[in-house]
Design an enzyme around this catalytic site. Structure first.
Site, PDB file in Angstrom:
ATOM      1  N   HIS A 457       0.776  -1.164  -0.171  1.00 26.61           N
ATOM      2  CA  HIS A 457       0.008   0.015   0.072  1.00 26.61           C
ATOM      3  C   HIS A 457       1.025   1.211  -0.155  1.00 26.61           C
ATOM      4  O   HIS A 457       0.552   2.231  -0.439  1.00 26.61           O
ATOM      5  CB  HIS A 457      -0.981  -0.098   1.206  1.00 26.61           C
ATOM      6  CG  HIS A 457      -2.170  -0.614   0.858  1.00 26.61           C
ATOM      7  ND1 HIS A 457      -3.124  -1.355   1.787  1.00 26.61           N
ATOM      8  CD2 HIS A 457      -3.005  -0.932  -0.277  1.00 26.61           C
ATOM      9  CE1 HIS A 457      -4.093  -1.792   1.391  1.00 26.61           C
ATOM     10  NE2 HIS A 457      -4.024  -1.615  -0.018  1.00 26.61           N
ATOM     11  N   GLU A 694      -2.324 -13.780 -22.098  1.00 28.45           N
ATOM     12  CA  GLU A 694      -1.672 -13.685 -20.984  1.00 28.45           C
ATOM     13  C   GLU A 694      -0.966 -15.047 -20.384  1.00 28.45           C
ATOM     14  O   GLU A 694      -0.438 -15.226 -19.501  1.00 28.45           O
ATOM     15  CB  GLU A 694      -2.661 -13.508 -19.707  1.00 28.45           C
ATOM     16  CG  GLU A 694      -3.233 -12.226 -20.015  1.00 28.45           C
ATOM     17  CD  GLU A 694      -4.197 -11.942 -18.650  1.00 28.45           C
ATOM     18  OE1 GLU A 694      -3.687 -11.256 -17.702  1.00 28.45           O
ATOM     19  OE2 GLU A 694      -5.403 -12.354 -18.603  1.00 28.45           O
ATOM     20  N   ASP A 718       0.891 -10.722 -16.641  1.00 22.38           N
ATOM     21  CA  ASP A 718       0.750 -12.236 -16.270  1.00 22.38           C
ATOM     22  C   ASP A 718       1.606 -13.053 -17.352  1.00 22.38           C
ATOM     23  O   ASP A 718       2.321 -14.180 -17.026  1.00 22.38           O
ATOM     24  CB  ASP A 718      -0.663 -12.525 -16.560  1.00 22.38           C
ATOM     25  CG  ASP A 718      -1.434 -12.315 -14.975  1.00 22.38           C
ATOM     26  OD1 ASP A 718      -0.767 -12.892 -14.237  1.00 22.38           O
ATOM     27  OD2 ASP A 718      -2.429 -11.938 -15.203  1.00 22.38           O
ATOM     28  N   ARG A 728       4.602 -12.833 -10.130  1.00 25.63           N
ATOM     29  CA  ARG A 728       4.741 -11.256 -10.171  1.00 25.63           C
ATOM     30  C   ARG A 728       4.660 -10.618  -8.931  1.00 25.63           C
ATOM     31  O   ARG A 728       4.836  -9.364  -8.797  1.00 25.63           O
ATOM     32  CB  ARG A 728       3.708 -10.719 -11.143  1.00 25.63           C
ATOM     33  CG  ARG A 728       2.342 -11.107 -10.843  1.00 25.63           C
ATOM     34  CD  ARG A 728       1.231 -10.956 -11.676  1.00 25.63           C
ATOM     35  NE  ARG A 728       0.661  -9.528 -11.707  1.00 25.63           N
ATOM     36  CZ  ARG A 728      -0.363  -9.214 -12.473  1.00 25.63           C
ATOM     37  NH1 ARG A 728      -1.038 -10.070 -13.124  1.00 25.63           N
ATOM     38  NH2 ARG A 728      -0.697  -8.000 -12.491  1.00 25.63           N
ATOM     39  N   CYS A 765      -1.876  -4.326 -23.005  1.00 17.34           N
ATOM     40  CA  CYS A 765      -2.572  -3.540 -21.836  1.00 17.34           C
ATOM     41  C   CYS A 765      -2.030  -3.709 -20.478  1.00 17.34           C
ATOM     42  O   CYS A 765      -2.438  -3.412 -19.418  1.00 17.34           O
ATOM     43  CB  CYS A 765      -4.136  -3.836 -21.762  1.00 17.34           C
ATOM     44  SG  CYS A 765      -4.273  -5.503 -21.355  1.00 17.34           S
TER      45      CYS A 765
HETATM   46  C1  PEP Z   1      -1.752  -8.502 -17.265  1.00 15.80           C
HETATM   47  O1  PEP Z   1      -1.700  -9.376 -16.651  1.00 15.80           O
HETATM   48  O2  PEP Z   1      -0.872  -7.509 -17.864  1.00 15.80           O
HETATM   49  C2  PEP Z   1      -2.882  -7.328 -17.176  1.00 15.80           C
HETATM   50  C3  PEP Z   1      -3.217  -6.454 -17.707  1.00 15.80           C
HETATM   51  O3  PEP Z   1      -3.860  -8.141 -16.361  1.00 15.80           O
HETATM   52  P1  PEP Z   1      -3.706  -7.647 -14.641  1.00 15.80           P
HETATM   53  O4  PEP Z   1      -2.644  -6.937 -14.389  1.00 15.80           O
HETATM   54  O5  PEP Z   1      -5.076  -6.963 -14.262  1.00 15.80           O
HETATM   55  O6  PEP Z   1      -3.692  -9.272 -14.055  1.00 15.80           O
HETATM   56 MG    MG Z   2      -3.484 -10.307 -16.089  1.00 16.34          MG
END
Ligand code: PEP
Ligand code: MG
Length: 838
Positions: A457, A694, A718, A728, A765
């Site tokens: 946080h 992903e 991911d 991650r 994204c």
């Molecule tokens: C990703 O995995 O890059 C993604 C955009 O999804 P999230 O980060 O929400 O898992």
């Molecule tokens: Mg993801």
């Protein structure tokens, strides 16, 4: 105290507590006892006694027997989330009951469908005062049968408890290497020679002084302040001996920074050389120049035993109320991230089981502060044991709450907010969210912590405050003298100490260029995004709320490339219904004023848990039930969500995107639900249905997916985690999990190529889209849309306008042949110094 017989309170199968799929019970954090797998649907009193409290969610009750034994009966696991549905309570707080009286009835069929487990723990919460003689388990039993006998542990124990004295001593660690294995072993050996319960407190944590492992895991280092505490008849002697052993340095003493160093010395003192360059992990991007200031916090000492229970209960309540009022006031305004952190703290503070545990300890004679600390410690331990690094970061929030309440209780509130000089880079071992929020943000330029994680946080708050931040930079952070000049390059994860004039000038130059570039990018944020050689690249925003959508439009985003709907589903007892979701999606669509809105179906599971989704415990949640797997496991959730999206007008503005796809079967299953929903709602306009890439499987069969998916969006976060097999959320790996690894880039190249076979557009994204060093490579790979946090949009657009596809393609081709992510970054920096230095 007399022996007490408990009878079976509910018909069912008697089961050892170890089998409860919840560490809090299985590891006996709340006490010892057993569990019942019910066949009956009424919980009865197992003995005569008084009801201490019925939980407001009606699923749990605590009872005190006449001999002082206290028990908690908890119907089912995770049933607090039912919020009382299906339970009927027959008693009230404070009511005397007789053995066999009905306490709570419940709808067993409803719970069987909704609860994670029906297993009902019956635990003695002050079990340490009794010897428990249990009936054999793993057999069926009827209400009123013998369950167990509680035999008070001799009067000697009670007398000892009553006469306990306590002592404590504060001191700093003189050992050069802190409390490592050898000193820990010596302290533990000495502690065992005393009858008193002894502990070492540091950084708001407590370790049993008899446990070398607990002592080592405190992680105290040279110069850290600790408190030695003891409770029991020989408490004073124990504290004196242990503190004496530590103060003596055990043959490893080195001068402490504030200690006068006697001069002249024949031999130079043993001293650690302050580091000149520290490497950590970026928690919030940016560059800062400033002067060092170390934030030190001292341990808060609380006595184990307090005044009478009523006084301590009042003090605890008043302190909790004061902290709640403060959090509520602070949460009423400010940026979304800050409010979200405060809301999380409020939720913890209002946790009824936490409060009940603390109150129960106070009833047993403990002081309010001790009870609060001990109750939180149970939760902290439980989270630690789960071994999930992201959940472990919530430990900071619990420690923060512990500290806030204890500061009110001890009246020592000055520790909260030190006065900062202008232009400070704050250094700390770890920083708690409340500590960061209490600081004068106008005077802070950045922060760097020795420990901590990039998804904590504090990291989120720092990013929201535009404060460059590095975490996990190691103990060297604490050796830097106050006032030292620093360059904090959060993007590179480095902290340079006492830089020379040339380094300072270069950093100042970069800061100035950066500032100008940012201003220019903002001024041009609403202009078209076309490369220098005329290729159209769309830059969109990742959103999680309506407020984000409005901000994104203001930053020049051309729409939303990823709406993370799971945030609408978290931190609540039941999922949002169709109307609520439709209203939210509609509001976002309107805030985007006709621009495209890509709504991702629920990506829950993994690190994002929801109380109403009874996902069984998983050894490896990242590879378990998450994303589309959850949607297909609970298709009613998917159907509701798809119907809500289909209701948004104007039709066609929303596109649908499915996370964590591994194969065509999943896409087809989602499309079938979508087709049904369209038929139900009479929606004839085609709706685009795309997939997130992903998983390595999805990237590998991109050509096959492209035949049926309308578009692709690469979730680089991911995809990187799964391609590199690096969690991650794992702090240890944070410096190595880099999406520019050629292995990940090759997966992306394959995705673009597969998509192009059916003329499908591929966007990115994940976080990589906002990494300016990556943007030229992504364009070179054939990516035509980027979706990033709203604040990153202007600079990405500005960078894209400066690029030409030819050199981007050359760079991408070289990157695919590189052998490491570092090499790729080097290549990018050589080809496009702009992106790397931005
Ligand atoms: C990703 O995995 O890059 C993604 C955009 O999804 P999230 O980060 O929400 O898992
Ligand atoms: Mg993801």
């Amino acid at each position: 105290m007399s022996n007490l017989v408990l009878t079976v309170p509910m018909a069912g199968w008697l089961t050892p507590l170890d089998e409860a799929p919840d560490a809090v019970f299985a590891e006996r954090m709340l006490g010892d006892g057993l569990a019942i797998d019910p066949t009956g649907s009424t919980l009865h009193a197992p003995c005569d006694g008084t009801i201490i409290a019925v939980h407001r969610a009606r699923h749990a009750v605590t009872l005190r027997a006449e001999n002082g034994a206290e028990m908690l009966m908890h119907i089912g696991l995770d049933t607090v989330g039912q919020d009382g549905a299906g339970f009927e309570v027959h008693v009230r707080d404070g009511q005397p009951v007789r053995s066999g009286d009905p306490l709570i009835s419940f709808d067993i069929d409803l719970l069987a469908r909704r609860a994670r487990s029906l297993l009902t723990p019956v635990v003695i919460t002050n079990a340490e005062a009794f010897a428990i003689v249990r009936r054999d388990q793993d057999q069926e039993a009827a209400v009123g049968d013998f369950l167990m006998e509680l035999r008070p542990l001799g009067a000697a124990v009670a007398a000892q408890e009553a006469s306990q004295t306590s002592a404590d001593r504060r001191l700093r660690i003189p050992m050069l290497h802190g409390v490592h294995a050898r000193p820990a072993g010596r302290i533990a050996q000495l502690a065992k020679t005393f009858a008193a319960e002894t502990a070492i407190l540091a950084f708001e944590r407590s370790a049993n002084a008899r446990s070398p492992i607990a002592l080592m895991s405190l992680g105290v280092r040279h110069g850290d302040e600790i408190v030695v505490t003891a409770a029991g008849d020989d408490a004073e002697a124990a504290v004196q001996a242990i503190a004496g052993l530590i103060a003596d340095g055990m043959g490893e003493a080195a001068p402490l920074a504030a200690d006068p160093i006697e001069a002249p010395l024949e031999e130079p003192p043993i001293a650690t050389t302050p580091p000149t360059l520290l490497q950590g992990v970026c928690a919030a991007p940016g560059l800062a120049i400033g002067q060092a200031m170390r934030l030190t916090t001292s341990a808060i000492v609380v006595p184990e035993f307090g005044a009478d229970a009523a006084t301590e209960q009042r003090a605890l309540q008043a302190a909790v109320d004061a902290v709640r009022a403060r959090l509520e006031a602070a949460a009423a305004s400010g940026p979304t991230e800050r409010r979200a952190v405060l809301a999380a703290h409020l939720a913890f503070l209002e946790d009824p089981e936490l409060i009940a545990a603390a109150r129960s300890l106070v009833e047993n004679g403990k002081s309010a502060g001790f009870a609060w600390r001990r109750s939180l410690a149970h939760y902290v331990d439980a989270l630690r044991r789960l071994g999930d690094s992201r959940l472990a970061e919530r430990i900071d929030d619990l420690i923060d709450l512990e500290r806030q309440v204890l500061l009110v209780l001890t009246g020592d509130e000055t520790q909260g907010s030190p006065v900062l000089p202008q232009g400070v880079i704050l250094l700390a071992d770890e920083l708690l969210p409340s500590q960061l929020m209490a600081l004068d943000a106008g005077k802070l330029r950045g922060l760097c912590t020795a420990r901590g994680g990039p998804t904590s946080h504090v990291a989120i708050l720092a990013a929201a405050m535009n404060l460059p931040a590095i975490v996990a930079a190691g103990p060297g952070v604490l050796q830097i003298a106050d006032g030292a000049g620093l360059i904090l390059d959060a993007d590179a994860g480095t902290l340079r100490v006492a830089p020379d004039a040339a380094a300072l000038e270069a950093a100042q130059q970069r800061l100035a260029t950066r500032g100008e570039r940012r201003m220019a990018a903002r001024a041009a944020a609403h202009q078209d995004c076309v490369t220098a050689d005329g290729a159209r690249i769309e830059v969109m925003a990742n959103l999680a709320s309506v407020a984000d959508a409005a901000a994104a439009a203001g930053q020049g985003a051309e729409g939303c490339g990823l709406m993370r709907t799971e945030f609408l589903f978290l931190d609540r007892a039941t999922p949002p219904g169709e109307d609520e979701q439709a209203a939210q999606y509609q509001a976002m669509a309107e805030a985007l004023d006709g621009r495209p809105l890509v709504i991702r179906t629920l990506d829950i599971g993994g690190d994002k848990a929801a109380p109403y989704l009874p996902i069984p415990p998983e050894d490896n949640p990242a590879m378990g039930l998450r994303g589309v797997r959850v949607s297909l496991w609970r298709p009613h959730l998917l159907r509701t969500q798809l119907r809500a999206i289909l209701r948004v007008t104007p039709r066609g503005q929303c596109r649908i995107m499915v996370p964590m796809i591994t194969g065509l079967d999943e896409l087809r299953a989602v499309r079938a639900v979508l087709d049904d929903a369209r038929a139900e709602l009479g929606v004839s306009t085609p709706v685009e249905l795309g997939v997130m890439i992903e998983t390595p499987a999805a990237a590998a069969i991109a050509d096959l997916l492209a035949a049926e998916a309308d578009f692709f969006s690469i979730g680089s976060n991911d995809l990187t985690q799964y391609v590199l097999a690096m969690d991650r959320g794992n702090h240890e790996l944070a410096g190595r999990i880099d999406a520019l690894h050629p292995g990940v880039l090759r997966m992306m190249a394959g995705t673009v190529e597969g998509g192009s076979r059916h003329a499908r557009q591929t966007s990115v994204c994940g976080s990589l889209a906002a990494d300016l060093a990556a943007v030229p490579i992504l364009l070179g790979l054939g990516i035509t849309r980027l979706s990033a946090p709203p604040s990153a949009v202007p600079e990405i657009k500005a960078l894209v306008r400066s690029l030409s596809l030819g050199p981007c393609r050359d760079l991408a081709a070289q990157a695919l042949q590189a052998t490491s992510a570092q090499d790729v970054r080097r290549l990018s920096a050589q080809a496009f110094p702009f992106g790397a230095a931005a």
